[in-house]
Motif scaffolding. Structure first.
Motif, PDB file in Angstrom:
ATOM      1  N   TYR A   1      -1.080   7.450   7.330  1.00  0.00           N
ATOM      2  CA  TYR A   1      -2.196   6.982   6.501  1.00  0.00           C
ATOM      3  C   TYR A   1      -2.145   7.575   5.088  1.00  0.00           C
ATOM      4  O   TYR A   1      -3.087   7.439   4.326  1.00  0.00           O
ATOM      5  CB  TYR A   1      -3.522   7.350   7.157  1.00  0.00           C
ATOM      6  CG  TYR A   1      -3.694   6.778   8.542  1.00  0.00           C
ATOM      7  CD1 TYR A   1      -4.078   5.455   8.728  1.00  0.00           C
ATOM      8  CD2 TYR A   1      -3.441   7.550   9.668  1.00  0.00           C
ATOM      9  CE1 TYR A   1      -4.232   4.924  10.003  1.00  0.00           C
ATOM     10  CE2 TYR A   1      -3.586   7.030  10.953  1.00  0.00           C
ATOM     11  CZ  TYR A   1      -3.987   5.716  11.105  1.00  0.00           C
ATOM     12  OH  TYR A   1      -4.131   5.187  12.383  1.00  0.00           O
ATOM     13  N   MET A   2      -1.063   8.259   4.781  1.00  0.00           N
ATOM     14  CA  MET A   2      -0.895   8.968   3.513  1.00  0.00           C
ATOM     15  C   MET A   2      -1.951  10.053   3.329  1.00  0.00           C
ATOM     16  O   MET A   2      -2.521  10.228   2.256  1.00  0.00           O
ATOM     17  CB  MET A   2      -0.866   8.006   2.326  1.00  0.00           C
ATOM     18  CG  MET A   2       0.439   7.226   2.232  1.00  0.00           C
ATOM     19  SD  MET A   2       0.785   6.587   0.577  1.00  0.00           S
ATOM     20  CE  MET A   2       2.574   6.341   0.685  1.00  0.00           C
TER      21      MET A   2
ATOM     22  N   GLU B   1       0.829  -1.204   0.000  1.00  0.00           N
ATOM     23  CA  GLU B   1       0.000   0.000   0.000  1.00  0.00           C
ATOM     24  C   GLU B   1       0.867   1.259   0.000  1.00  0.00           C
ATOM     25  O   GLU B   1       0.546   2.248  -0.666  1.00  0.00           O
ATOM     26  CB  GLU B   1      -0.936  -0.004   1.205  1.00  0.00           C
ATOM     27  CG  GLU B   1      -2.132  -0.920   1.063  1.00  0.00           C
ATOM     28  CD  GLU B   1      -3.089  -0.424  -0.010  1.00  0.00           C
ATOM     29  OE1 GLU B   1      -3.935   0.441   0.281  1.00  0.00           O
ATOM     30  OE2 GLU B   1      -2.977  -0.892  -1.165  1.00  0.00           O
ATOM     31  N   ALA B   2       1.958   1.219   0.756  1.00  0.00           N
ATOM     32  CA  ALA B   2       2.870   2.355   0.756  1.00  0.00           C
ATOM     33  C   ALA B   2       3.464   2.570  -0.637  1.00  0.00           C
ATOM     34  O   ALA B   2       3.565   3.709  -1.114  1.00  0.00           O
ATOM     35  CB  ALA B   2       3.978   2.134   1.780  1.00  0.00           C
ATOM     36  N   LYS B   3       3.823   1.483  -1.300  1.00  0.00           N
ATOM     37  CA  LYS B   3       4.360   1.595  -2.665  1.00  0.00           C
ATOM     38  C   LYS B   3       3.299   2.137  -3.619  1.00  0.00           C
ATOM     39  O   LYS B   3       3.611   2.931  -4.514  1.00  0.00           O
ATOM     40  CB  LYS B   3       4.854   0.230  -3.141  1.00  0.00           C
ATOM     41  CG  LYS B   3       6.147  -0.236  -2.499  1.00  0.00           C
ATOM     42  CD  LYS B   3       6.580  -1.592  -3.061  1.00  0.00           C
ATOM     43  CE  LYS B   3       7.907  -2.046  -2.497  1.00  0.00           C
ATOM     44  NZ  LYS B   3       8.322  -3.366  -3.058  1.00  0.00           N
TER      45      LYS B   3
ATOM     46  N   LEU C   1      -4.648   7.397  -1.030  1.00  0.00           N
ATOM     47  CA  LEU C   1      -5.001   6.034  -1.413  1.00  0.00           C
ATOM     48  C   LEU C   1      -6.489   5.897  -1.699  1.00  0.00           C
ATOM     49  O   LEU C   1      -6.912   4.987  -2.417  1.00  0.00           O
ATOM     50  CB  LEU C   1      -4.600   5.049  -0.304  1.00  0.00           C
ATOM     51  CG  LEU C   1      -3.113   4.974   0.012  1.00  0.00           C
ATOM     52  CD1 LEU C   1      -2.879   4.125   1.247  1.00  0.00           C
ATOM     53  CD2 LEU C   1      -2.333   4.416  -1.170  1.00  0.00           C
ATOM     54  N   ASP C   2      -7.298   6.795  -1.145  1.00  0.00           N
ATOM     55  CA  ASP C   2      -8.746   6.766  -1.350  1.00  0.00           C
ATOM     56  C   ASP C   2      -9.200   7.675  -2.489  1.00  0.00           C
ATOM     57  O   ASP C   2     -10.040   7.291  -3.295  1.00  0.00           O
ATOM     58  CB  ASP C   2      -9.472   7.191  -0.071  1.00  0.00           C
ATOM     59  CG  ASP C   2      -9.334   6.171   1.040  1.00  0.00           C
ATOM     60  OD1 ASP C   2      -9.167   4.980   0.727  1.00  0.00           O
ATOM     61  OD2 ASP C   2      -9.383   6.563   2.221  1.00  0.00           O
ATOM     62  N   VAL C   3      -8.646   8.890  -2.544  1.00  0.00           N
ATOM     63  CA  VAL C   3      -9.169   9.888  -3.487  1.00  0.00           C
ATOM     64  C   VAL C   3      -8.153  10.347  -4.516  1.00  0.00           C
ATOM     65  O   VAL C   3      -8.475  11.146  -5.393  1.00  0.00           O
ATOM     66  CB  VAL C   3      -9.722  11.114  -2.725  1.00  0.00           C
ATOM     67  CG1 VAL C   3     -10.846  10.704  -1.803  1.00  0.00           C
ATOM     68  CG2 VAL C   3      -8.611  11.814  -1.950  1.00  0.00           C
ATOM     69  N   GLY C   4      -6.906   9.881  -4.402  1.00  0.00           N
ATOM     70  CA  GLY C   4      -5.878  10.311  -5.334  1.00  0.00           C
ATOM     71  C   GLY C   4      -5.174  11.567  -4.850  1.00  0.00           C
ATOM     72  O   GLY C   4      -5.622  12.262  -3.934  1.00  0.00           O
TER      73      GLY C   4
END
Length: 353
Positions: free
Chosen positions: A299-300, A96-98, A317-320
């Motif tokens: 959580y980015m 997920e981090a990548k 990760l959710d919305v760009g």
């Protein structure tokens, strides 16, 4: 100048409406899952919602040229002025981090800086090393850097990952061990200063540009660090003025009470004047620092510090990246004025190893 200052008022309204719609959709989706007898984490459920910002909004988007990713909050030091404290032990899974780093690269990221907490704590530095390799080898970023207190770094890490690292910044606020003890930048009986020199030598040996970060506060304000900095000869000596962030190192819910570390603008300037002969000195006052960094949390989510606290955006990760960065509070003009973009690839530094 912040992000909203270059966006027309009608577009601002559209952004706010989009933000509210996203929150409503997230809550509705979660409630729906509950009532259906199935619960899914918000990150998974939100990804099914197709809420997009009008194209007229994103055309003036900020480019994430340089990003600071605080992927962990855990730390083995107890620096009294820390403004990214250990509130949680959460770390994203590596894949997920990548994925998030790839999204940032696609949106224009040129430099990634990994920080914490202490980034070498998680998985004994291997998690960090794999991210460094991914950013340099797969994403081919011009610059990959790390900020660390240096206490957990081993030579074998350089042997395995050093080739893909451009810059390693070690935090050092004093060259007096007693002062470091007072600040909390220490662990047991280990010498922070001795370790700093050891890491400097490893950087030279494994061809990693060496940098020093110092936070100027009431305990080190009268110190003259000139001779020590000149001896270590970092490519940059970043000097910060101690900064208060509500909920982190100030306020009722904070884990630190940094008020006793705070210095005035005049005191900070006097410290800078005393060290004006150091060629690698890069000063950053509170005014320059507060809004001129793109900060991603564990959580980015971009963290907006304009109101003196860290208000998170939605996760990229959710919305760009394009939508999340609109709520980052990032001042791109101040970023450039403070010299945020410099020669940051070791291939271009022409260093003598």
């Amino acid at each position: 100048m912040n992000t909203f200052s270059v966006i027309p008022s009608m577009v601002q309204l559209q952004l706010c409406v989009s933000h509210l719609l996203y929150i409503f959709a997230s809550v509705f989706s979660t409630v729906f899952n509950w009532t259906s007898g199935v619960f899914m984490p918000s990150t998974s459920s939100v990804s099914q919602v197709d809420i997009k910002v009008d194209q007229s909004i994103v055309k003036n988007e900020t480019s994430p040229t340089s990003v600071n990713y605080h992927f962990t909050r855990k730390c083995n030091y107890k620096c009294g002025f820390c403004f990214h404290t250990a509130k949680t032990s959460f770390v994203l899974p590596l894949d997920e981090a990548k994925r998030g780093l790839n999204l940032l690269k696609q949106s224009g990221m040129e430099k990634i800086n990994f920080s914490g907490g202490e980034p070498f704590l998680h998985d004994k530095g291997d998690f960090l090393g794999k991210l460094v390799q991914y950013c340099k080898q797969d994403l081919q970023l011009p610059s990959v850097s790390i900020v660390s207190n240096g206490s957990m770094i081993k030579e074998k890490w350089f042997q395995k990952y050093g080739e893909d690292l451009d810059i390693l910044a070690i935090s050092c606020d004093s060259f007096d061990e007693a002062t470091n003890q007072l600040i909390g930048r220490t662990q047991g009986r280990k010498s922070h200063i001795d370790n700093l020199h050891k890491i400097r030598n490893w950087c030279q040996q494994y061809k990693v540009a060496f940098k020093i970060n110092s936070v100027i506060n009431t305990f080190n304000i009268d110190e003259d660090m000139t001779d020590n900095i000149l001896q270590l000869n970092p490519v940059r000596w970043k000097v910060f003025q101690c900064l208060l962030i509500d909920g982190e190192n100030a306020g009722e819910d904070a884990l630190r009470e940094a008020e006793r570390f705070v210095i005035s603008d005049q005191m900070f300037q006097e410290f800078l004047d005393r060290h004006s002969s150091v060629p690698c000195l890069v000063p950053e006052s509170n005014e320059k620092m507060r809004n001129s960094y793109l900060i991603l949390d564990e959580y980015m989510r971009f963290l907006d510090c304009r109101e003196g606290r860290k208000d998170p955006s939605m996760s990229i990760l959710d919305v760009g990246v394009k939508e999340a960065i609109c709520f980052s509070g990032f001042d791109e003009k101040m970023f450039r004025e403070r010299g945020g973009k410099y020669v940051w690839s070791k291939a271009d530094m022409k260093l003598e190893w």
